[in-house]
Scaffold this active site. Structure first.
Site, PDB file in Angstrom:
ATOM      1  N   GLY A  46       0.605  -0.698   0.095  1.00 18.96           N
ATOM      2  CA  GLY A  46       0.419   0.124   0.060  1.00 18.96           C
ATOM      3  C   GLY A  46       0.896   1.088   0.430  1.00 18.96           C
ATOM      4  O   GLY A  46       1.894   0.731   0.175  1.00 18.96           O
ATOM      5  N   GLN A  51       3.127  10.017   1.487  1.00 20.14           N
ATOM      6  CA  GLN A  51       4.760   9.159   1.543  1.00 20.14           C
ATOM      7  C   GLN A  51       5.389   9.682  -0.199  1.00 20.14           C
ATOM      8  O   GLN A  51       6.252   9.261  -0.003  1.00 20.14           O
ATOM      9  CB  GLN A  51       4.366   8.051   1.379  1.00 20.14           C
ATOM     10  CG  GLN A  51       3.777   7.472   2.865  1.00 20.14           C
ATOM     11  CD  GLN A  51       3.326   5.822   2.760  1.00 20.14           C
ATOM     12  OE1 GLN A  51       2.058   5.138   2.364  1.00 20.14           O
ATOM     13  NE2 GLN A  51       3.646   5.215   2.845  1.00 20.14           N
ATOM     14  N   CYS A  89       6.548   0.036   7.682  1.00 21.36           N
ATOM     15  CA  CYS A  89       5.948   1.125   6.622  1.00 21.36           C
ATOM     16  C   CYS A  89       6.677   1.385   5.964  1.00 21.36           C
ATOM     17  O   CYS A  89       8.082   1.767   6.208  1.00 21.36           O
ATOM     18  CB  CYS A  89       5.746   2.187   7.370  1.00 21.36           C
ATOM     19  SG  CYS A  89       5.026   3.852   6.869  1.00 21.36           S
ATOM     20  N   LEU A  90       6.788   2.180   4.548  1.00 17.92           N
ATOM     21  CA  LEU A  90       8.169   2.375   3.331  1.00 17.92           C
ATOM     22  C   LEU A  90       8.247   3.445   4.025  1.00 17.92           C
ATOM     23  O   LEU A  90       9.579   4.326   4.174  1.00 17.92           O
ATOM     24  CB  LEU A  90       7.452   2.357   2.351  1.00 17.92           C
ATOM     25  CG  LEU A  90       6.850   1.461   1.643  1.00 17.92           C
ATOM     26  CD1 LEU A  90       6.042   1.567   0.274  1.00 17.92           C
ATOM     27  CD2 LEU A  90       7.663   0.394   1.494  1.00 17.92           C
ATOM     28  N   HIS A 131      -4.085   1.591   8.041  1.00 22.38           N
ATOM     29  CA  HIS A 131      -3.409   2.399   7.259  1.00 22.38           C
ATOM     30  C   HIS A 131      -2.558   3.614   6.174  1.00 22.38           C
ATOM     31  O   HIS A 131      -2.408   4.545   6.930  1.00 22.38           O
ATOM     32  CB  HIS A 131      -1.837   0.791   7.594  1.00 22.38           C
ATOM     33  CG  HIS A 131      -0.377   1.096   6.967  1.00 22.38           C
ATOM     34  ND1 HIS A 131      -0.158   0.640   8.380  1.00 22.38           N
ATOM     35  CD2 HIS A 131       0.203   2.196   6.467  1.00 22.38           C
ATOM     36  CE1 HIS A 131       1.438   1.214   8.374  1.00 22.38           C
ATOM     37  NE2 HIS A 131       1.443   2.357   6.511  1.00 22.38           N
ATOM     38  N   GLU A 132      -2.971   2.672   5.414  1.00 17.34           N
ATOM     39  CA  GLU A 132      -2.689   4.161   4.014  1.00 17.34           C
ATOM     40  C   GLU A 132      -3.567   4.933   3.994  1.00 17.34           C
ATOM     41  O   GLU A 132      -3.433   6.304   4.021  1.00 17.34           O
ATOM     42  CB  GLU A 132      -3.426   3.671   2.672  1.00 17.34           C
ATOM     43  CG  GLU A 132      -1.874   2.729   2.864  1.00 17.34           C
ATOM     44  CD  GLU A 132      -1.169   2.923   3.073  1.00 17.34           C
ATOM     45  OE1 GLU A 132      -0.302   3.825   2.432  1.00 17.34           O
ATOM     46  OE2 GLU A 132      -0.182   2.111   3.211  1.00 17.34           O
ATOM     47  N   HIS A 135      -2.583   7.317   6.668  1.00 17.29           N
ATOM     48  CA  HIS A 135      -1.967   8.509   6.315  1.00 17.29           C
ATOM     49  C   HIS A 135      -2.348   9.786   5.725  1.00 17.29           C
ATOM     50  O   HIS A 135      -1.655  10.909   5.442  1.00 17.29           O
ATOM     51  CB  HIS A 135      -0.563   7.688   5.034  1.00 17.29           C
ATOM     52  CG  HIS A 135       0.352   6.756   5.711  1.00 17.29           C
ATOM     53  ND1 HIS A 135       1.847   7.762   5.983  1.00 17.29           N
ATOM     54  CD2 HIS A 135       0.701   5.821   5.260  1.00 17.29           C
ATOM     55  CE1 HIS A 135       2.392   6.782   6.541  1.00 17.29           C
ATOM     56  NE2 HIS A 135       1.615   4.990   5.386  1.00 17.29           N
TER      57      HIS A 135
END
Length: 162
Positions: A46, A51, A89-90, A131-132, A135
């Site tokens: 995701g 991000q 997480c990236l 999660h996304e 963000h």
């Protein structure tokens, strides 16, 4: 299309709320392709536009099982149950955390044409979506984690992370 640079924790843009998308055009479709390319290049499941430094309410998801898609202006409209799971997480490389999330959710969103859609998700897909969507609100999973720790390094194997 293009692989974009993923912003990492400490970059102030990750703490800002993303703006609603009102224009559904080729630029939005190009951005979506870039997000997918970047997510796959980073071996994620995701990615949110914020991000890569764009304050737009757009996320892309591929749970590598049953769902792959782009969600514009996503909002959780219903939820039930709770389960603990491990997340990465990236934007927080090298770390993992234990996070409680809803087990089942319903998400209202628009597709790339601006049409209203609804998605019911549970388990891993529900976790990715929560999660996304966080963000897009300037929330990192670290804010919700009960415990954070270093991600184990396994030679020749990469972790799935969001």
């Amino acid at each position: 299309m293009a692989i974009r640079q993923v912003r990492v924790e400490g970059d102030p843009i990750l703490r800002k709320k993303s703006r609603l998308i009102e224009k559904f055009d080729d630029k939005l479709k190009d951005l979506t392709e870039d997000l997918f390319d970047t997510m796959y290049d980073e071996d994620g499941v995701g990615l949110a536009a914020v991000q890569v430094g764009l304050l737009r309410r757009l996320i892309v998801v591929d749970d590598r099982d049953s769902f792959k898609g782009a969600l514009v202006n996503p909002e959780i409209s219903a939820c039930s149950g709770e389960e603990e799971g491990v997340e990465g997480c990236l934007s927080i490389p090298g770390k993992l955390g234990k996070v409680d999330r809803y087990e089942k959710i319903t998400v209202h969103y628009q597709d790339l044409e601006g049409q209203d859609q609804e998605l019911q998700a549970e388990g891993f897909l529900a976790r990715i979506l929560q999660h996304e969507i966080d963000h897009t609100q300037g929330i990192l999973y670290r804010d919700r984690a009960k415990e954070m720790y270093e991600a184990p390094v396994v030679e020749g194997v990469e972790d799935d992370h969001e």
